[in-house]
Design a protein around this motif. Structure first.
Motif, PDB file in Angstrom:
ATOM      1  N   UNK A  74       0.890  -1.299  -0.037  1.00  0.00           N
ATOM      2  CA  UNK A  74       0.151  -0.018  -0.075  1.00  0.00           C
ATOM      3  C   UNK A  74       0.673   1.284  -0.016  1.00  0.00           C
ATOM      4  N   UNK A  75       1.788   1.288   0.665  1.00  0.00           N
ATOM      5  CA  UNK A  75       2.792   2.424   0.976  1.00  0.00           C
ATOM      6  C   UNK A  75       3.482   2.637  -0.537  1.00  0.00           C
ATOM      7  N   UNK A  76       3.766   1.608  -1.111  1.00  0.00           N
ATOM      8  CA  UNK A  76       4.472   1.809  -2.521  1.00  0.00           C
ATOM      9  C   UNK A  76       3.448   2.565  -3.457  1.00  0.00           C
ATOM     10  N   UNK A  77       2.341   2.359  -3.261  1.00  0.00           N
ATOM     11  CA  UNK A  77       1.346   2.897  -4.218  1.00  0.00           C
ATOM     12  C   UNK A  77       1.014   4.331  -3.729  1.00  0.00           C
ATOM     13  N   UNK A  78       0.848   4.560  -2.566  1.00  0.00           N
ATOM     14  CA  UNK A  78       0.433   5.865  -1.972  1.00  0.00           C
ATOM     15  C   UNK A  78       1.428   7.096  -1.635  1.00  0.00           C
ATOM     16  N   UNK A  79       2.874   6.379  -1.506  1.00  0.00           N
ATOM     17  CA  UNK A  79       3.764   7.395  -1.232  1.00  0.00           C
ATOM     18  C   UNK A  79       4.372   8.221  -2.326  1.00  0.00           C
ATOM     19  N   UNK A  80       4.695   9.626  -1.944  1.00  0.00           N
ATOM     20  CA  UNK A  80       5.299  10.284  -2.954  1.00  0.00           C
ATOM     21  C   UNK A  80       6.617  10.323  -2.980  1.00  0.00           C
ATOM     22  N   UNK A  81       7.450  11.088  -4.040  1.00  0.00           N
ATOM     23  CA  UNK A  81       8.868  11.088  -3.895  1.00  0.00           C
ATOM     24  C   UNK A  81       9.678  11.339  -2.680  1.00  0.00           C
ATOM     25  N   UNK A  82       9.071  12.165  -1.572  1.00  0.00           N
ATOM     26  CA  UNK A  82      10.001  12.427  -0.330  1.00  0.00           C
ATOM     27  C   UNK A  82       9.449  11.532   0.784  1.00  0.00           C
ATOM     28  N   UNK A  83       8.570  10.580   0.558  1.00  0.00           N
ATOM     29  CA  UNK A  83       7.891   9.961   1.566  1.00  0.00           C
ATOM     30  C   UNK A  83       7.788   8.456   1.383  1.00  0.00           C
ATOM     31  N   UNK A  84       9.033   8.069   1.144  1.00  0.00           N
ATOM     32  CA  UNK A  84       9.317   6.434   0.898  1.00  0.00           C
ATOM     33  C   UNK A  84       9.312   5.889   2.394  1.00  0.00           C
ATOM     34  N   UNK A  85       8.618   5.019   2.804  1.00  0.00           N
ATOM     35  CA  UNK A  85       8.629   4.305   4.114  1.00  0.00           C
ATOM     36  C   UNK A  85      10.049   3.340   3.930  1.00  0.00           C
ATOM     37  N   UNK A  86      10.380   2.937   5.162  1.00  0.00           N
ATOM     38  CA  UNK A  86      11.732   1.978   5.114  1.00  0.00           C
ATOM     39  C   UNK A  86      11.330   0.678   4.221  1.00  0.00           C
ATOM     40  N   UNK A  87      10.174   0.001   4.534  1.00  0.00           N
ATOM     41  CA  UNK A  87       9.968  -1.176   3.715  1.00  0.00           C
ATOM     42  C   UNK A  87      10.003  -0.884   2.311  1.00  0.00           C
ATOM     43  N   UNK A  88       9.194   0.190   1.898  1.00  0.00           N
ATOM     44  CA  UNK A  88       9.350   0.336   0.451  1.00  0.00           C
ATOM     45  C   UNK A  88      10.586   0.572  -0.211  1.00  0.00           C
ATOM     46  N   UNK A  89      11.484   1.349   0.815  1.00  0.00           N
ATOM     47  CA  UNK A  89      12.872   1.554   0.169  1.00  0.00           C
ATOM     48  C   UNK A  89      13.625   0.375   0.107  1.00  0.00           C
ATOM     49  N   UNK A  90      13.586  -0.527   1.302  1.00  0.00           N
ATOM     50  CA  UNK A  90      14.199  -2.005   1.143  1.00  0.00           C
ATOM     51  C   UNK A  90      13.827  -2.600   0.004  1.00  0.00           C
ATOM     52  N   UNK A  91      12.509  -2.806  -0.131  1.00  0.00           N
ATOM     53  CA  UNK A  91      11.851  -3.392  -0.916  1.00  0.00           C
ATOM     54  C   UNK A  91      12.571  -3.064  -2.472  1.00  0.00           C
ATOM     55  N   UNK A  92      12.760  -1.786  -2.601  1.00  0.00           N
ATOM     56  CA  UNK A  92      13.283  -1.425  -4.001  1.00  0.00           C
ATOM     57  C   UNK A  92      14.814  -1.869  -4.177  1.00  0.00           C
ATOM     58  N   UNK A  93      15.442  -1.629  -2.801  1.00  0.00           N
ATOM     59  CA  UNK A  93      16.810  -2.258  -2.973  1.00  0.00           C
ATOM     60  C   UNK A  93      16.802  -3.620  -3.266  1.00  0.00           C
ATOM     61  N   UNK A  94      16.155  -4.404  -2.663  1.00  0.00           N
ATOM     62  CA  UNK A  94      16.223  -5.954  -2.782  1.00  0.00           C
ATOM     63  C   UNK A  94      15.958  -6.359  -4.214  1.00  0.00           C
ATOM     64  N   UNK A  95      15.086  -5.654  -4.844  1.00  0.00           N
ATOM     65  CA  UNK A  95      14.613  -5.732  -6.368  1.00  0.00           C
ATOM     66  C   UNK A  95      15.926  -5.689  -7.193  1.00  0.00           C
ATOM     67  N   UNK A  96      16.658  -4.633  -6.681  1.00  0.00           N
ATOM     68  CA  UNK A  96      18.001  -4.306  -7.591  1.00  0.00           C
ATOM     69  C   UNK A  96      18.968  -5.479  -7.346  1.00  0.00           C
ATOM     70  N   UNK A  97      19.033  -5.889  -6.081  1.00  0.00           N
ATOM     71  CA  UNK A  97      19.990  -6.855  -5.807  1.00  0.00           C
ATOM     72  C   UNK A  97      20.347  -7.009  -4.351  1.00  0.00           C
ATOM     73  N   UNK A  98      20.615  -8.137  -3.803  1.00  0.00           N
ATOM     74  CA  UNK A  98      20.851  -8.351  -2.241  1.00  0.00           C
ATOM     75  C   UNK A  98      22.224  -7.520  -1.921  1.00  0.00           C
ATOM     76  N   UNK A  99      22.231  -7.297  -0.835  1.00  0.00           N
ATOM     77  CA  UNK A  99      23.516  -6.588  -0.325  1.00  0.00           C
ATOM     78  C   UNK A  99      23.741  -6.741   0.973  1.00  0.00           C
ATOM     79  N   UNK A 100      24.901  -6.814   1.824  1.00  0.00           N
ATOM     80  CA  UNK A 100      24.778  -6.959   3.145  1.00  0.00           C
ATOM     81  C   UNK A 100      24.411  -5.928   3.998  1.00  0.00           C
ATOM     82  N   UNK A 101      24.230  -4.497   3.329  1.00  0.00           N
ATOM     83  CA  UNK A 101      23.627  -3.371   4.042  1.00  0.00           C
ATOM     84  C   UNK A 101      22.187  -3.784   4.116  1.00  0.00           C
ATOM     85  N   UNK A 102      21.486  -4.320   3.380  1.00  0.00           N
ATOM     86  CA  UNK A 102      20.104  -4.854   3.251  1.00  0.00           C
ATOM     87  C   UNK A 102      19.980  -5.883   4.520  1.00  0.00           C
TER      88      UNK A 102
END
Lengths: 304, 298
Positions: free
Chosen positions: A220-248
């Motif tokens: 839900x957050x992925x659909x309704x958040x704007x450019x400056x209002x990305x929540x942590x799960x949405x941000x992490x989800x985006x990162x994971x889709x690009x590839x896994x990393x030890x930071x994640x």
């Protein structure tokens, strides 16, 4: 349960083995994730000596910190609002009769059973339509930001809070309220001094559930958040889709710890309320309806 | 709770009682009003908008033409691509439900037949993964199944060679089972725990074998739990988005992901809206059937 119904021999061994297998299945991935978040190897899932580097990177990463802050704000505000609205709704449904009650009850259940994706789609379309109307009527240009995320989270959290509080109200001994009004307490006073103290564990449980669900939501957050209002799960989800990393790994472990803390708190809140129920029971032992209320509210909460 | 005695001690007349009832009804409505207003604006209205859009047409500019309603978006369900996705989603959700049932039933049985102190501890350890962040739990499998990851290392060490099930339907089912297994365990546990064990004892006294008394007594009595658990696993699996996105590959697009694509990539809002409606209707029908049959076990 007596000895004649106890499983023996092969079935007993099978049941025990299956139970251990299920627990292994539940915990092995989580434990491995925690272990590898301390690994020095740049490849995820390979052990390269103990390090705290990824947690340091987590603390320094501005994007992650910003998203974390958005998540915390969304979780707190949406929880506060939905606790108030959800508790009022629970009281209205459990203690009053009014017209349209059935419709309200159904409306309150829908956000729980509706799939995430559908709810996300609904809210996305609603906000874009709503912004169009505002734009053409008032000439204001609105866009998706943190408030749209908060509103969306309130929209599903009201229902969860009200279910938990309702379970508590249902399990409560109504004779206490009747006694209060027999003693000329006004309805407000009966609520303030009798009902409210009794449902506090329910409200606390509902609040913890709302916090957990808000921090859990990606779709839900992925659909309704704007450019400056990305929540942590949405941000992490985006990162994971690009590839896994030890930071994640490190970020995930932080989220993991947060949710385990919330579970512990809600179990503690439940434990306390059950102890209180137990005391009430000890005082009037013939009341066997009360005995089941503790365990049924536990399973009810867990299912929702 | 309607007061039958008036506060000032005057005799209770039917009129007074009616007035009290009306006042009570008004107060109840006022208490419900904030939540009702919020949900009407931010839940019921969005629902209506999706329903309207599902009958609209996508125009050439990626916008939506609301005039001229039609069923085109629903007809797309018959197209091979969409149909395949629909069947695949139903199939994977079904497999997930069956696997959850196979493992959760004996597990819940074991749980329900422990001593109370042991049982409570065991339940807590079911609750922890249940409440743990869903994204993190899926990510854990991504790490576990990854190329050269822990599982691969383990199978290689045993001599089975590298495993590469990440980005396959198997990985998706694994992730879904992991995510929704507690949804199966908890209602099953609740219904098995409620069974009157004297019935089982009686059957054993009448020389029923363990298997017979399971089949004739325990299984039928735990059926509400089986149904509730299956619905609770099947519905979210059918609409799953995060798990197939993280663990599945391009060839395992499921309904949830496809709907998201229609909105965020293909910009075909009517198609996405129609599919969301289908998903929601499936969900509503199952829930209504469940509540009709046995509303109290949840």
């Amino acid at each position: 349960m007596s000895s004649t119904t106890d499983p023996r021999g092969f079935s007993k061994a099978f049941l025990t083995a299956n139970a251990w297998l299920v627990y292994l299945f539940f915990y092995a991935p989580i434990i491995l994730l925690v272990v590898y978040s301390f690994s020095g190897d740049k490849l995820v899932g390979r052990w390269g000596g103990f390090t705290l580097d990824w947690y340091r990177a987590f603390a320094k990463d501005d994007n992650v910190q910003g998203a974390l802050w958005v998540s915390v704000q969304v979780a707190i505000v949406s929880t506060l609002v939905s606790v108030v609205l959800g508790t009022l709704a629970a009281l209205a449904l459990e203690r009053f009769k009014f017209r349209g009650q059935k419709v309200f009850d159904a409306l309150l259940y829908l956000p729980i059973i509706i799939p995430d994706v559908t709810m996300a789609v609904m809210l996305l379309m609603f906000f874009s339509q709503f912004f169009n109307v505002i734009d053409s009527v008032l000439g204001l240009t609105l866009s998706k930001d943190i408030s749209t995320v908060i509103i969306s989270h309130i929209a599903f959290n009201i229902s969860f809070v009200s279910i938990v509080v309702r379970a508590r109200l249902e399990g409560m001994d109504q004779r206490l309220e009747e006694a209060a009004s027999d003693l000329y307490a006004s309805r407000w006073k009966a609520f303030r001094f009798v009902t409210f103290p009794q449902i506090i564990p329910g409200i606390a449980g509902g609040a913890l559930l709302a916090l957990t669900l808000s921090l859990d939501d990606v779709v839900i957050a992925q659909f309704v958040s704007g450019p400056g209002s990305t929540t942590l799960p949405v941000y992490v989800f985006g990162l994971i889709r690009k590839g896994v990393s030890p930071l994640i790994n490190a970020v995930s472990v932080v989220m993991l710890v947060a949710s385990v803390l919330l579970v512990m708190l809600s179990l503690l809140a439940q434990r306390n309320s059950e102890d209180k129920d137990q005391k009430v029971n000890d005082e009037n032992e013939d009341d066997d309806q009360e005995v089941s209320s503790g365990s049924s509210s536990l399973s009810e909460m867990s299912i929702n | 709770m309607v007061d039958t005695e008036s506060v000032n001690g005057s005799p209770v007349t039917p009129e007074l009682e009616k007035a009290a009832e009306r006042a009570d009804s008004r107060r109840g409505f006022l208490l419900a009003l904030p939540a009702l207003g919020f949900l009407t604006l931010f839940f019921a209205t969005p629902l209506v908008i999706v329903a309207i859009y599902s009958f609209a047409t996508r125009n050439r500019f990626g916008g939506t033409d609301l005039s001229g309603w039609n069923l085109d978006s629903y007809r797309r369900l018959g197209e091979p691509i969409v149909r395949d996705i629909l069947y695949r989603s139903l199939f994977l959700a079904f497999i997930t439900t069956v696997i959850c049932l196979i493992f959760a039933y004996p597990f819940s049985y074991y749980l329900a037949t422990r001593k109370e102190s042991v049982r409570n501890i065991m339940l807590v350890f079911v609750m922890i993964p249940f409440w743990t962040n869903f994204l993190v739990r899926n990510y854990a499998w991504r790490v576990l199944l990854g190329n050269g990851g822990p599982l691969s290392q383990a199978t290689e060490a045993v001599g089975l060679g590298e495993t590469s099930i990440l980005f396959t339907p198997t990985a998706v089912v694994l992730g879904l089972v992991y995510g929704y297994l507690p949804f199966m365990v908890l209602p099953l546990y609740a219904s098995i725990e409620r069974i009157d064990w004297r019935l089982v004892e009686a059957s054993r006294d009448l020389y029923a074998s363990g298997w017979t008394s399971f089949r004739k007594i325990i299984l039928p009595l735990s059926m509400p739990g089986v149904i509730a658990g299956s619905i609770l696993v099947f519905i979210p699996s059918l609409g799953a988005y995060v798990t197939p996105e993280l663990l599945g590959g391009a060839k395992t697009t499921l309904l949830g992901s496809y709907i998201v694509t229609q909105f965020l990539t293909a910009r075909n809002w009517p198609a996405g809206a129609a599919l969301s409606m289908v998903l929601m209707i499936v969900m509503l029908i199952t829930t209504i059937i469940y509540f009709r049959k046995d509303g109290k076990t949840l």
